[in-house]
Design a protein around this motif. Sequence first.
Motif, short mmCIF file in Angstrom:
data_model
loop_
_atom_site.label_atom_id
_atom_site.label_comp_id
_atom_site.label_asym_id
_atom_site.label_seq_id
_atom_site.Cartn_x
_atom_site.Cartn_y
_atom_site.Cartn_z
N GLY A 28 0.82 -1.22 0.00
CA GLY A 28 0.00 0.00 0.00
C GLY A 28 0.85 1.26 0.00
N GLY A 29 2.06 1.16 0.56
CA GLY A 29 2.96 2.31 0.61
C GLY A 29 3.42 2.75 -0.77
N VAL A 30 3.41 1.80 -1.72
CA VAL A 30 3.86 2.12 -3.08
C VAL A 30 2.91 3.16 -3.70
N ALA A 31 1.61 2.95 -3.47
CA ALA A 31 0.64 3.91 -4.00
C ALA A 31 0.88 5.29 -3.41
N PHE A 32 1.21 5.31 -2.13
CA PHE A 32 1.45 6.58 -1.44
C PHE A 32 2.69 7.27 -2.02
N LEU A 33 3.76 6.48 -2.24
CA LEU A 33 4.98 7.05 -2.81
C LEU A 33 4.74 7.57 -4.22
N LEU A 34 3.98 6.80 -5.01
CA LEU A 34 3.67 7.24 -6.38
C LEU A 34 2.88 8.55 -6.34
N LEU A 35 1.94 8.62 -5.41
CA LEU A 35 1.11 9.82 -5.27
C LEU A 35 2.00 11.03 -4.96
N LEU A 36 2.91 10.87 -4.01
CA LEU A 36 3.81 11.97 -3.65
C LEU A 36 4.70 12.37 -4.82
N ALA A 37 5.24 11.35 -5.50
CA ALA A 37 6.15 11.62 -6.61
C ALA A 37 5.44 12.41 -7.72
N VAL A 38 4.21 12.00 -8.03
CA VAL A 38 3.47 12.70 -9.09
C VAL A 38 3.16 14.13 -8.68
N LEU A 39 2.74 14.30 -7.44
CA LEU A 39 2.40 15.64 -6.98
C LEU A 39 3.62 16.57 -7.00
N LEU A 40 4.81 16.00 -6.75
CA LEU A 40 6.01 16.82 -6.74
C LEU A 40 6.53 17.10 -8.15
N VAL A 41 6.50 16.08 -9.00
CA VAL A 41 7.15 16.20 -10.31
C VAL A 41 6.18 16.68 -11.39
N ARG A 42 5.01 16.13 -11.45
CA ARG A 42 4.07 16.50 -12.50
C ARG A 42 2.66 16.54 -11.90
N PRO A 43 2.33 17.64 -11.21
CA PRO A 43 1.06 17.69 -10.46
C PRO A 43 -0.17 17.50 -11.33
N GLN A 44 -0.05 17.83 -12.61
CA GLN A 44 -1.23 17.68 -13.48
C GLN A 44 -1.41 16.23 -13.94
N GLY A 45 -0.47 15.34 -13.57
CA GLY A 45 -0.60 13.93 -13.93
C GLY A 45 -0.18 13.65 -15.37
N LEU A 46 -0.24 12.37 -15.75
CA LEU A 46 0.25 11.97 -17.07
C LEU A 46 -0.62 12.52 -18.19
N PHE A 47 -1.94 12.48 -18.03
CA PHE A 47 -2.84 12.90 -19.10
C PHE A 47 -3.53 14.23 -18.80
N GLY A 48 -3.20 14.82 -17.68
CA GLY A 48 -3.86 16.06 -17.30
C GLY A 48 -3.22 17.26 -17.97
N MET A 49 -3.97 18.37 -17.98
CA MET A 49 -3.44 19.60 -18.54
C MET A 49 -3.18 20.57 -17.41
N GLU A 50 -2.15 21.40 -17.56
CA GLU A 50 -1.86 22.40 -16.54
C GLU A 50 -3.01 23.37 -16.43
N ARG A 51 -3.34 23.75 -15.22
CA ARG A 51 -4.45 24.70 -15.02
C ARG A 51 -3.91 26.08 -14.74
#
Lengths: 300, 242
Positions: free
Chosen positions: A277-300
């Motif tokens: 379960g910690g992997v999901a948490f780490l992925l969540l943190l990494a995405v929020l830090l590196v690319r907050p809009q996500g893989l398919f999201g657009m910058e707001r």
Amino acid sequence: MNPQFLADGILTGALLGLGGVGLTLAYSILRFANFVHGDFLTVGAYAALVVAGALSQFLGGSGIGPFSFGWPLIIALPVAMAATGALALLLDWLLFRRLRRRGEEIVLVMASFGASLAVRSLIEFAFTPEPKYYSHDLQIAMPLGFSVRATPDQLAVVVLAGVAGIALHILLTRTAMGRAMRAVAENPALARVAGIDPARVVRATWWLGGGLAALAGVFLGLTVQIRPYMGFDLLLPLFAGVILGGVGSVPGALAGGMIVGVAEALAVPFIGAAWRGGVAFLLLLAVLLVRPQGLFGMER
Amino acid sequence: MTTLAVENIVAGYEKGLPIVRGVSFAVAAGEIVTLLGPNGAGKSTLAKAVAGLVPEREGDILLDGARVTVPAHALVRAGIAFVPQTENVFARMTIRENLEIGAAVLPRPRRAGRIAALLETFPALATRPTLPAGRLSGGQRQMLAIARALIPEPRVRLLDEPSAGLSPALVSGVFSDIAAIAAKGVAVVLVEQNVAAALGIAHRALVLVEGRVAHDGPAAPLRDGKLLARLFLGHVEGAEAA
């Protein structure tokens, strides 16, 4: 790397993807993180259990071919989806619709926490904390090659989740309601002046989100077990998948769920199942830090 | 004949804090009325109020003499189309999908025909209909926004600063399109900071200062800029005579 972990991850990822679609739609259209969404999975699983149980009195309880489930569960599936969609609409009518008018996201989030607790407690009260199963038949995993084994039910779940994903893509890109949902998700004010009725879109979002959550819940119940906390326990990976894929993006939710599911499974040999379960948490943190809009999201 | 009549509109975003303070004007079929005024005069708020997008609004909107009471999303069906200044296309959706959104208010059999007609009118949009609107240039986005709003064949067009962010060459193209739309009998309300371009195509001008009408009359006398400069500086017509 053992390919079996990859296969397990694909199964989990398919469920997270399906469950995440409703979450991402709620996030982007209704503008809040809906914590009751995990419990929609649970409601769907239990609703199917009840309906399938009643139907098996008339249709018999034996499975079709190599599968553990038979016609009762197949018929119960759309009923459970409709029932969960209706519950989602009822909650909106009773609770979220009133709070939405105030326009404060945090109030909606806290209300969804409360609703989640209430729904989960009701389920636990009605069905007890004891795990339930759609079938008590023992399924033997079949060899699929490359040292990978899977039960017929697991294969059916992956295939059906794929079919549901394609159907969803068609709905969102080829129908007026699907386009209206995407339009409201992207720019609600522009959608209004383009002639889209936001109330209609909100209703469709609850139906679709609730229905897909129920589908994921039944699949989860079919491949693991049915418990009152089954959906709530999936909330973190669900949110991680949605944010990884890009909030508001349906393909992103499907892909993000798959990535989280596979990443969790591949991490098991290194960190153990208890810490997956910690992997999901780490992925969540990494995405929020590196690319907050996500893989398919657009910058707001 | 008057298509749109706006009567004594008071509008703003918070109760008790009006930005538009009792504005009335009328627009005839085929007429272009431009709303001018210094920053903060209430031009965009007035256009949004007519489009039903401002939370606090008093006064009446009449379309062909009948009072309009429907919510914003139903105004399109009633015949009033609004094109916002920014974020006026669905950037994640393709050109065709943007047009399909506009066509969704029409009966199903008419949708494909109207989309084809608009693609014929704006051929630049027809070359790559599957391109996401977010990848279009500023001018192309404006063109797409105008095309989408035209699909339901509205009787009134409200345009909020269509020249914003466009190069001078593109501005003239967009304004030619607006003049052509009005020539087909559509009543156009044009909110614009580019005063010269707006007055170049407008029949009448409404100058707003601090949320009130400082001038309502033909556009031509304002084109040399002298009267407009006085109005922008707060000289309300009639005040001096009084």
